[in-house]
Design an enzyme around this catalytic site. Structure first.
Site, short mmCIF file in Angstrom:
data_model
loop_
_atom_site.label_atom_id
_atom_site.label_comp_id
_atom_site.label_asym_id
_atom_site.label_seq_id
_atom_site.Cartn_x
_atom_site.Cartn_y
_atom_site.Cartn_z
N ARG A 55 18.95 23.80 -35.11
CA ARG A 55 17.81 24.09 -34.05
C ARG A 55 16.59 24.04 -34.51
NH1 ARG A 55 15.77 27.77 -36.14
NH2 ARG A 55 14.73 27.89 -34.01
N ARG A 93 20.16 17.79 -26.40
CA ARG A 93 19.27 18.67 -25.97
C ARG A 93 17.86 17.98 -25.48
NH1 ARG A 93 18.39 23.75 -29.80
NH2 ARG A 93 17.91 24.61 -27.63
N ASP A 241 8.28 23.22 -28.87
CA ASP A 241 9.18 22.04 -28.58
C ASP A 241 8.60 20.81 -28.14
OD1 ASP A 241 10.70 24.72 -28.74
OD2 ASP A 241 12.13 23.28 -29.31
N ASN A 251 8.11 26.25 -25.45
CA ASN A 251 8.51 26.71 -26.55
C ASN A 251 9.72 27.82 -26.27
OD1 ASN A 251 8.61 27.19 -29.54
ND2 ASN A 251 7.64 29.46 -29.07
N LYS A 252 10.29 28.34 -27.08
CA LYS A 252 11.41 29.32 -26.64
C LYS A 252 11.01 30.35 -25.44
CE LYS A 252 14.66 29.38 -27.91
NZ LYS A 252 15.61 28.45 -27.01
O1 MRU Z 1 16.43 26.64 -29.10
P1 MRU Z 1 15.94 26.50 -30.54
O2 MRU Z 1 16.22 27.52 -31.13
O3 MRU Z 1 16.12 24.97 -31.00
O4 MRU Z 1 14.41 26.84 -30.05
C1 MRU Z 1 13.42 26.85 -31.06
C2 MRU Z 1 12.05 26.96 -30.70
O5 MRU Z 1 11.61 27.23 -29.42
C3 MRU Z 1 10.98 26.75 -31.77
O6 MRU Z 1 9.97 27.95 -31.67
C4 MRU Z 1 10.53 25.41 -31.82
O7 MRU Z 1 11.51 24.63 -31.87
C5 MRU Z 1 9.45 25.20 -32.93
S1 MRU Z 1 10.22 25.04 -34.54
C6 MRU Z 1 9.22 24.91 -35.83
#
Ligand code: MRU
Length: 351
Positions: A55, A93, A241, A251-252
């Protein structure tokens, strides 16, 4: 998918192309176990992305490129199979644009070499997938170089989720900035938001930084405001993202709340991401698709339900932080600042 030995060594590769298949560290099992899985076909790569064995936006991009390559190696009719392979990987995703960016890159290489022999085409696709990975390593280093001067010395850096080595092929975007600041001799420590519900902060960021000997404290997500108000946090650095043309950042989930609290407390809030995370086709963050994940990620802890049976659950995996909360977007080509529509366009062109 095959699990290989439990390792205890200090170095790890998030994702690697090997003669046996695409090998990934299984991020669902960290930090309790360091297990590597081998994906032997593109369906297994797609499953690994969907189930978050791998991920983080840049790592997902590398995985997708390798997924296309392994699919090509196993196909005797690429004209028929390439669209199916690409479609299967693209459906895993929806939010991280690096996934689509990597698939498009593999598609255009295919378009440019499809007149060659099958073996030559396969070889070109494998080489391209490895190039996506190698470039990511170099990009992380450049992001670190551009970001390190922004990190105040003698303070704490707050980060959310995991934007580190595990989320990339290199040493990370947000964590790359932190690592570069430490390498430059800055005396900093890190607060890692736990990042409910998948706990990327507690499980992954804390694991990575502890291995590097960078002083790290885990806080629950609802503690961020308290510490931002305390004066101890020098800056916030997170990954991304997908970044829209106007600088809005997906982002997350939880990033938006941290950004608002940072602004309220006059703490700079930085986003670190490669140019491949820009989606200049979207004029604002409202157009970014937000993934909704399974309810059990919220209601269960290690397979045990902690919620009443039948309760309704919302589980958006990402949120969008409006550009006005962002002090700078750190890329491998430099730091974009407001107005983002101009600065991002300039950086994107500046290949
Ligand atoms: O759901 P995830 O764990 O894939 O989400 C990841 C994030 O939100 C990260 O902050 C983002 O992908 C940047 S990773 C360099």
């Amino acid at each position: 998918m095959t699990n290989t030995a439990v390792l205890t060594q200090h170095t790890f590769e998030t994702i690697e192309w090997t003669p046996d298949g695409v090998v990934m560290i299984d991020q669902t099992r960290l930090p309790r176990e360091t297990v590597f899985v081998t994906c032997r076909d593109y369906i297994e790569v797609a499953d690994a992305i969907r189930n978050m064995i791998i991920r983080g936006a840049p790592a997902i991009g590398v995985a997708a490129a390798m997924g296309v390559a392994i699919g090509a190696l196993q196909s005797d009719n690429l004209d028929a199979d390439m669209p199916v392979i690409c479609e299967t990987l693209a459906k895993t995703r929806p939010t991280a644009v690096n996934l689509f960016w990597a698939i498009d890159r593999m598609k255009s290489v295919y378009a440019s070499v499809r007149h060659l022999s099958l073996d030559q085409v396969r070889e070109r696709l494998v080489t391209e997938a490895q190039k996506v990975r190698d470039e990511d390593i170099a990009i992380n280093e450049s992001i670190g170089r551009h970001g390190a001067p922004l990190v105040p010395d003698g303070k704490t850096v707050l980060t959310h989720c995991n934007a580190g080595a595990l989320a990339t092929a290199g040493f990370g975007t947000a964590l790359g900035v932190i690592r570069a600041a430490v390498q430059a001799g800055k005396k900093i420590d890190v607060f890692a938001d736990e990042t409910r519900p998948f706990l990327q902060g507690t499980r992954l960021t804390a694991w990575e930084l502890q291995r590097d000997g960078i002083e790290t404290t885990i806080i629950t997500d609802n503690m961020a405001g308290h510490f931002l108000k305390s004066g101890r946090i020098g800056c916030v650095v997170v990954g991304a993202d997908r970044i829209a043309a106007n600088g809005d950042v997906a982002n997350k989930i939880g990033t938006y709340s941290v950004a608002v609290l940072a602004k309220e407390n006059h703490v700079p809030f930085y986003v670190a991401a490669p140019i491949s995370t820009l989606d200049l086709t979207l004029s604002s963050g409202d157009q970014i698709p937000i993934e909704e994940r399974a309810a059990k990620e919220v209601t269960e802890v290690r397979g045990i339900s902690i919620a009443p049976e039948g309760i309704k659950v919302a589980n958006p995996a990402f949120d969008v932080t409006p550009n006005r909360y962002i002090s700078g977007i750190i890329t491998e080509r430099g730091v974009a600042t407001a107005p983002y529509t101009e600065s991002l366009r300039r950086l994107a062109k500046n290949a």
